[in-house]
Design a protein around this motif. Structure first.
Motif, PDB file in Angstrom:
ATOM      1  N   ILE A  22      32.701  36.507  51.117  1.00  0.00           N
ATOM      2  CA  ILE A  22      33.435  35.693  52.101  1.00  0.00           C
ATOM      3  C   ILE A  22      32.851  34.284  52.157  1.00  0.00           C
ATOM      4  CG2 ILE A  22      34.018  35.427  54.543  1.00  0.00           C
ATOM      5  CD1 ILE A  22      35.567  37.614  53.113  1.00  0.00           C
ATOM      6  N   ALA A  23      31.534  34.203  52.146  1.00  0.00           N
ATOM      7  CA  ALA A  23      30.888  32.889  52.161  1.00  0.00           C
ATOM      8  C   ALA A  23      31.284  32.077  50.926  1.00  0.00           C
ATOM      9  CB  ALA A  23      29.372  33.056  52.224  1.00  0.00           C
ATOM     10  N   LEU A  24      31.404  32.729  49.784  1.00  0.00           N
ATOM     11  CA  LEU A  24      31.839  32.042  48.568  1.00  0.00           C
ATOM     12  C   LEU A  24      33.273  31.550  48.710  1.00  0.00           C
ATOM     13  CD1 LEU A  24      31.550  31.245  45.565  1.00  0.00           C
ATOM     14  CD2 LEU A  24      32.312  33.568  44.995  1.00  0.00           C
ATOM     15  N   CYS A  25      34.151  32.391  49.232  1.00  0.00           N
ATOM     16  CA  CYS A  25      35.553  32.011  49.399  1.00  0.00           C
ATOM     17  C   CYS A  25      35.691  30.756  50.263  1.00  0.00           C
ATOM     18  CB  CYS A  25      36.348  33.160  50.019  1.00  0.00           C
ATOM     19  SG  CYS A  25      36.586  34.580  48.930  1.00  0.00           S
ATOM     20  N   GLN A  26      34.830  30.616  51.233  1.00  0.00           N
ATOM     21  CA  GLN A  26      34.876  29.454  52.109  1.00  0.00           C
ATOM     22  C   GLN A  26      34.543  28.160  51.369  1.00  0.00           C
ATOM     23  OE1 GLN A  26      32.122  30.917  55.057  1.00  0.00           O
ATOM     24  NE2 GLN A  26      33.764  31.661  56.388  1.00  0.00           N
ATOM     25  N   LYS A  27      33.889  28.299  50.215  1.00  0.00           N
ATOM     26  CA  LYS A  27      33.541  27.130  49.406  1.00  0.00           C
ATOM     27  C   LYS A  27      34.586  26.856  48.331  1.00  0.00           C
ATOM     28  CE  LYS A  27      28.609  28.261  49.899  1.00  0.00           C
ATOM     29  NZ  LYS A  27      27.380  28.665  49.156  1.00  0.00           N
TER      30      LYS A  27
ATOM     31  N   ASP B 168      23.763  41.386  39.315  1.00  0.00           N
ATOM     32  CA  ASP B 168      24.367  40.203  38.703  1.00  0.00           C
ATOM     33  C   ASP B 168      25.356  39.478  39.607  1.00  0.00           C
ATOM     34  OD1 ASP B 168      22.978  40.786  36.348  1.00  0.00           O
ATOM     35  OD2 ASP B 168      24.616  42.044  35.585  1.00  0.00           O
ATOM     36  N   LYS B 169      25.601  40.015  40.794  1.00  0.00           N
ATOM     37  CA  LYS B 169      26.651  39.450  41.645  1.00  0.00           C
ATOM     38  C   LYS B 169      26.338  38.029  42.115  1.00  0.00           C
ATOM     39  CE  LYS B 169      28.461  43.895  43.298  1.00  0.00           C
ATOM     40  NZ  LYS B 169      29.759  43.881  42.594  1.00  0.00           N
ATOM     41  N   ALA B 170      25.098  37.766  42.471  1.00  0.00           N
ATOM     42  CA  ALA B 170      24.740  36.427  42.947  1.00  0.00           C
ATOM     43  C   ALA B 170      24.958  35.390  41.846  1.00  0.00           C
ATOM     44  CB  ALA B 170      23.295  36.409  43.430  1.00  0.00           C
ATOM     45  N   GLN B 171      24.536  35.716  40.643  1.00  0.00           N
ATOM     46  CA  GLN B 171      24.728  34.807  39.516  1.00  0.00           C
ATOM     47  C   GLN B 171      26.210  34.621  39.204  1.00  0.00           C
ATOM     48  OE1 GLN B 171      22.581  35.954  36.021  1.00  0.00           O
ATOM     49  NE2 GLN B 171      23.338  34.243  34.773  1.00  0.00           N
ATOM     50  N   ALA B 172      26.990  35.692  39.333  1.00  0.00           N
ATOM     51  CA  ALA B 172      28.425  35.593  39.083  1.00  0.00           C
ATOM     52  C   ALA B 172      29.101  34.681  40.099  1.00  0.00           C
ATOM     53  CB  ALA B 172      29.048  36.980  39.125  1.00  0.00           C
ATOM     54  N   ARG B 173      28.685  34.770  41.345  1.00  0.00           N
ATOM     55  CA  ARG B 173      29.252  33.874  42.374  1.00  0.00           C
ATOM     56  C   ARG B 173      28.941  32.420  42.053  1.00  0.00           C
ATOM     57  NH1 ARG B 173      26.688  37.764  45.752  1.00  0.00           N
ATOM     58  NH2 ARG B 173      28.182  39.359  46.443  1.00  0.00           N
ATOM     59  N   GLU B 174      27.743  32.164  41.617  1.00  0.00           N
ATOM     60  CA  GLU B 174      27.355  30.797  41.276  1.00  0.00           C
ATOM     61  C   GLU B 174      28.160  30.281  40.094  1.00  0.00           C
ATOM     62  OE1 GLU B 174      25.453  27.234  41.785  1.00  0.00           O
ATOM     63  OE2 GLU B 174      25.404  29.010  43.076  1.00  0.00           O
ATOM     64  N   ALA B 175      28.403  31.147  39.122  1.00  0.00           N
ATOM     65  CA  ALA B 175      29.197  30.748  37.959  1.00  0.00           C
ATOM     66  C   ALA B 175      30.625  30.398  38.368  1.00  0.00           C
ATOM     67  CB  ALA B 175      29.194  31.868  36.924  1.00  0.00           C
ATOM     68  N   LEU B 176      31.198  31.171  39.282  1.00  0.00           N
ATOM     69  CA  LEU B 176      32.549  30.889  39.752  1.00  0.00           C
ATOM     70  C   LEU B 176      32.596  29.575  40.514  1.00  0.00           C
ATOM     71  CD1 LEU B 176      35.473  31.650  40.121  1.00  0.00           C
ATOM     72  CD2 LEU B 176      34.817  33.080  42.070  1.00  0.00           C
ATOM     73  N   LYS B 177      31.593  29.320  41.335  1.00  0.00           N
ATOM     74  CA  LYS B 177      31.534  28.056  42.072  1.00  0.00           C
ATOM     75  C   LYS B 177      31.442  26.884  41.100  1.00  0.00           C
ATOM     76  CE  LYS B 177      30.927  25.416  45.751  1.00  0.00           C
ATOM     77  NZ  LYS B 177      30.595  24.126  45.120  1.00  0.00           N
ATOM     78  N   ASN B 178      30.629  27.018  40.063  1.00  0.00           N
ATOM     79  CA  ASN B 178      30.504  25.955  39.061  1.00  0.00           C
ATOM     80  C   ASN B 178      31.818  25.734  38.322  1.00  0.00           C
ATOM     81  OD1 ASN B 178      27.803  25.626  39.727  1.00  0.00           O
ATOM     82  ND2 ASN B 178      27.065  26.971  38.094  1.00  0.00           N
TER      83      ASN B 178
ATOM     84  N   GLN C  22      41.019  35.273  58.697  1.00  0.00           N
ATOM     85  CA  GLN C  22      40.526  34.389  59.757  1.00  0.00           C
ATOM     86  C   GLN C  22      39.417  33.469  59.255  1.00  0.00           C
ATOM     87  OE1 GLN C  22      39.034  36.472  63.185  1.00  0.00           O
ATOM     88  NE2 GLN C  22      38.297  34.624  64.190  1.00  0.00           N
ATOM     89  N   HIS C  23      38.534  33.986  58.404  1.00  0.00           N
ATOM     90  CA  HIS C  23      37.372  33.213  57.978  1.00  0.00           C
ATOM     91  C   HIS C  23      37.601  32.406  56.707  1.00  0.00           C
ATOM     92  CE1 HIS C  23      35.377  35.886  60.863  1.00  0.00           C
ATOM     93  NE2 HIS C  23      34.435  34.974  60.911  1.00  0.00           N
ATOM     94  N   THR C  24      38.695  32.672  55.995  1.00  0.00           N
ATOM     95  CA  THR C  24      38.958  31.931  54.754  1.00  0.00           C
ATOM     96  C   THR C  24      40.315  31.249  54.725  1.00  0.00           C
ATOM     97  OG1 THR C  24      39.972  33.818  53.588  1.00  0.00           O
ATOM     98  CG2 THR C  24      37.550  33.634  53.503  1.00  0.00           C
ATOM     99  N   GLY C  25      41.252  31.718  55.546  1.00  0.00           N
ATOM    100  CA  GLY C  25      42.607  31.192  55.518  1.00  0.00           C
ATOM    101  C   GLY C  25      43.414  31.671  54.327  1.00  0.00           C
ATOM    102  N   LEU C  26      42.881  32.645  53.575  1.00  0.00           N
ATOM    103  CA  LEU C  26      43.524  33.105  52.358  1.00  0.00           C
ATOM    104  C   LEU C  26      44.399  34.335  52.588  1.00  0.00           C
ATOM    105  CD1 LEU C  26      40.447  32.776  49.977  1.00  0.00           C
ATOM    106  CD2 LEU C  26      42.453  31.270  50.029  1.00  0.00           C
TER     107      LEU C  26
END
Length: 290
Positions: A94-99, A54-64, A122-126
């Motif tokens: 990490i890729a999600l955080c960058q968005k 379910d992780k991929a779907q959860a990432r998409e939900a957070l982005k939305n 380094q990759h997110t600035g967070l």
């Protein structure tokens, strides 16, 4: 000046919250409710609370969610607990955080290496909160404390108990827990990090037990607590409030200090010196409303 310490000093103000409430990434609709319940920080959990499938779907939900909040201009910053380094899910997180540039920061699950913390920063600035959940991670806290981007430590006590062979719910477990707290507090102070955040209290129906736990970690010098249920938020806040006697004593101390200008004096039979004055000033600054 130590560059790592300088960096940590500049970002530790991002973790001054007292209550950190987890919300499963599969239930993004609970984020707004979590803030409404008084949580000072909301952690969207992409790790243990989400099954691998379910992780991929959860990432998409957070982005939305972020896209919708930005459009409505009702955004509230949240933290994201990401998966441990070294697995595929970590890279996807990490890729999600960058968005999501408006994230408040990330919690790194099962933190064990300074390099992983620096990679995230380094990759997110967070800013990063390192969750210590293994014997290796506990052994490496001094090294991780020097990592650029680290804001604070927290820990997963149940995972640590499993790794260390400690029986949960015993007096021995309490001893180990306090030793962990002490190590994190000492290391955080030396490296100029924010005070560490205490682990979850699993029994969310035990109000008295939770209040006692809050008083324990706050007296030890920790900064906040991870919460797993909305009802815990108000209990934590209430348990942290000083008593009326404590507030009155602080007021008497500051009034006498301002009147006399003396560095050492007595109030209510108690000797007052610079550390007591500083503590009273801090207490009144934080809690006095009139």
């Amino acid at each position: 000046m130590d560059l790592a310490n300088s960096n940590n000093e500049s970002i530790k103000t991002t973790v001054e919250n007292k209550t950190w409430l987890f919300v499963p990434a599969t239930r993004i609709d609970r984020v707004t409710k979590a803030f409404a319940n008084g949580a000072q920080a909301v952690i969207v959990d992409l790790e243990d609370a989400v099954a691998p499938a379910d992780k991929a779907q959860a990432r998409e939900a957070l982005k939305n969610y972020y896209d919708e909040q930005n459009e409505q201009q009702t955004y509230q910053p949240i933290w994201l607990r990401i998966n441990q380094a070294g697995i595929e899910a970590f890279l996807a997180d990490i890729a999600l955080c960058q968005k999501l540039p408006k994230l408040a920061g990330v919690l790194l699950a099962k933190a064990e290496q300074a390099a992983d913390i620096e990679h995230i920063h380094q990759h997110t600035g967070l800013s990063v909160i390192a969750l210590v959940e293994s014997a290796v991670g506990l052994h490496q806290i001094d090294s991780m404390a020097k990592a650029t981007g680290l804001a604070a430590f927290s820990y997963g006590f149940l995972d640590l108990c499993n790794d260390l062979g400690v029986q949960v719910g015993t007096p021995a477990a309490d001893i180990v827990a306090n030793q962990i707290r002490y190590q994190l507090i000492l290391t955080s102070t030396v490296h100029k990090l924010a005070p560490p955040i205490d682990t979850v209290y699993p029994d969310f129906n035990n109000e008295a037990g939770l209040s006692a736990r809050v008083q324990l970690w706050s007296q030890m010098g920790m900064s906040g607590m991870l919460c797993i249920h909305p009802k815990q938020v108000a209990i934590v806040h209430q348990a942290l409030r000083p008593t009326e006697c404590e507030l009155q004593f602080a007021k008497h101390v500051m009034a006498e200090y301002e009147r006399s200008g003396q560095a050492v004096f007595k109030i209510d039979g108690e000797m007052v010196d610079a550390p007591v004055i500083a503590r009273c000033r801090q207490l009144l600054t934080q809690w006095q409303t009139t």
